[in-house]
Motif scaffolding. Structure first.
Motif, PDB file in Angstrom:
ATOM      1  N   ASP A 109      24.757  32.421  20.780  1.00 21.31           N
ATOM      2  CA  ASP A 109      24.844  33.066  19.661  1.00 21.31           C
ATOM      3  C   ASP A 109      24.267  34.677  19.491  1.00 21.31           C
ATOM      4  OD1 ASP A 109      22.442  33.321  17.566  1.00 21.31           O
ATOM      5  OD2 ASP A 109      21.304  33.378  19.189  1.00 21.31           O
ATOM      6  N   ASN A 163      25.098  33.264  11.121  1.00 26.79           N
ATOM      7  CA  ASN A 163      25.720  32.374  11.650  1.00 26.79           C
ATOM      8  C   ASN A 163      25.615  31.207  12.956  1.00 26.79           C
ATOM      9  OD1 ASN A 163      25.039  29.419   9.495  1.00 26.79           O
ATOM     10  ND2 ASN A 163      27.772  30.214   9.679  1.00 26.79           N
ATOM     11  N   THR A 197      24.230  31.066  15.541  1.00 26.32           N
ATOM     12  CA  THR A 197      23.008  30.324  16.104  1.00 26.32           C
ATOM     13  C   THR A 197      23.117  28.861  15.611  1.00 26.32           C
ATOM     14  OG1 THR A 197      21.218  31.988  16.027  1.00 26.32           O
ATOM     15  CG2 THR A 197      20.239  30.043  16.007  1.00 26.32           C
ATOM     16  N   PHE A 198      23.555  28.676  14.671  1.00 22.53           N
ATOM     17  CA  PHE A 198      23.763  27.616  14.050  1.00 22.53           C
ATOM     18  C   PHE A 198      25.054  27.168  14.709  1.00 22.53           C
ATOM     19  CE2 PHE A 198      26.471  24.757  10.459  1.00 22.53           C
ATOM     20  CZ  PHE A 198      25.540  23.674  10.846  1.00 22.53           C
ATOM     21  N   ASP A 199      26.026  27.888  13.931  1.00 19.32           N
ATOM     22  CA  ASP A 199      26.894  27.464  15.204  1.00 19.32           C
ATOM     23  C   ASP A 199      26.650  26.824  16.311  1.00 19.32           C
ATOM     24  OD1 ASP A 199      28.820  28.077  12.774  1.00 19.32           O
ATOM     25  OD2 ASP A 199      29.276  29.723  13.600  1.00 19.32           O
ATOM     26  N   LEU A 215      24.096  25.837  17.500  1.00 18.24           N
ATOM     27  CA  LEU A 215      23.591  24.351  17.663  1.00 18.24           C
ATOM     28  C   LEU A 215      24.410  22.866  17.498  1.00 18.24           C
ATOM     29  CD1 LEU A 215      19.718  25.449  16.398  1.00 18.24           C
ATOM     30  CD2 LEU A 215      20.424  25.014  18.912  1.00 18.24           C
ATOM     31  N   ASP A 216      25.071  23.319  16.610  1.00 20.59           N
ATOM     32  CA  ASP A 216      25.711  22.282  15.583  1.00 20.59           C
ATOM     33  C   ASP A 216      26.796  21.528  16.902  1.00 20.59           C
ATOM     34  OD1 ASP A 216      26.981  20.725  13.673  1.00 20.59           O
ATOM     35  OD2 ASP A 216      28.524  22.304  13.506  1.00 20.59           O
ATOM     36  N   TYR A 217      27.339  22.674  17.487  1.00 22.77           N
ATOM     37  CA  TYR A 217      28.135  22.539  18.651  1.00 22.77           C
ATOM     38  C   TYR A 217      28.128  22.245  19.935  1.00 22.77           C
ATOM     39  CZ  TYR A 217      32.162  23.023  22.901  1.00 22.77           C
ATOM     40  OH  TYR A 217      32.559  22.920  23.161  1.00 22.77           O
ATOM     41  N   LEU A 255      25.318  19.861  19.676  1.00 20.65           N
ATOM     42  CA  LEU A 255      24.615  18.882  19.270  1.00 20.65           C
ATOM     43  C   LEU A 255      26.510  17.745  18.564  1.00 20.65           C
ATOM     44  CD1 LEU A 255      22.144  18.992  16.267  1.00 20.65           C
ATOM     45  CD2 LEU A 255      21.765  17.643  18.528  1.00 20.65           C
ATOM     46  N   GLU A 256      27.524  18.441  18.466  1.00 23.99           N
ATOM     47  CA  GLU A 256      28.720  17.763  17.945  1.00 23.99           C
ATOM     48  C   GLU A 256      28.741  17.751  20.091  1.00 23.99           C
ATOM     49  OE1 GLU A 256      32.806  18.974  16.479  1.00 23.99           O
ATOM     50  OE2 GLU A 256      30.949  19.131  15.252  1.00 23.99           O
ATOM     51  N   HIS A 257      28.894  17.789  20.803  1.00 22.31           N
ATOM     52  CA  HIS A 257      29.249  17.768  22.070  1.00 22.31           C
ATOM     53  C   HIS A 257      28.494  17.341  23.148  1.00 22.31           C
ATOM     54  CE1 HIS A 257      32.194  19.932  20.526  1.00 22.31           C
ATOM     55  NE2 HIS A 257      33.090  19.635  21.099  1.00 22.31           N
ATOM     56  N   ARG A 258      27.301  16.570  22.677  1.00 19.38           N
ATOM     57  CA  ARG A 258      25.583  16.558  23.253  1.00 19.38           C
ATOM     58  C   ARG A 258      26.065  15.158  24.740  1.00 19.38           C
ATOM     59  NH1 ARG A 258      20.292  13.983  21.537  1.00 19.38           N
ATOM     60  NH2 ARG A 258      18.927  14.171  23.483  1.00 19.38           N
TER      61      ARG A 258
END
Length: 104
Positions: A74, A80, A82-84, A86-88, A90-93
């Protein structure tokens, strides 16, 4: 004529709430804020701990047959990021859960 800069017309909606509504809002968004702080700290530690966390991160990704990539951080000057981040996350949870030793 000296006008006060109002951030290009943006309005802080929280300032328009009364005290009770503001307290209720802060109480509701507290878990989201805490999660965001934890993901930010994890991203920082992965990148800056080159002797412990980074090799463990790459090992977990290898074990999960994922490409070896770093979690985006972040950055205050990137609108953008913060979104990137968090998206990462979630994608690599699975990898995030493994590195934090939290199995869900």
């Amino acid at each position: 004529m000296d006008e006060v800069d109002n951030d290009d017309g943006f309005v802080d909606e929280v300032e328009l709430l009364d005290e009770g509504e503001r307290v209720a809002l802060n109480k509701e968004i507290q878990p989201v804020k805490l999660a965001l702080v934890k993901v930010c700290k994890l991203a920082y530690k992965i990148i800056h701990s080159t002797t412990i966390v980074l090799p463990a991160w790459y090992g977990i990704q290898r074990d999960l047959s994922e490409p070896q990539t770093l979690m985006p951080r972040d950055v205050a000057t990137r609108w953008n990021s913060t979104f990137d981040m968090l998206d990462y996350a979630l994608e690599h949870r699975e990898a995030v859960d493994a590195v934090t030793q939290r199995q869900t």
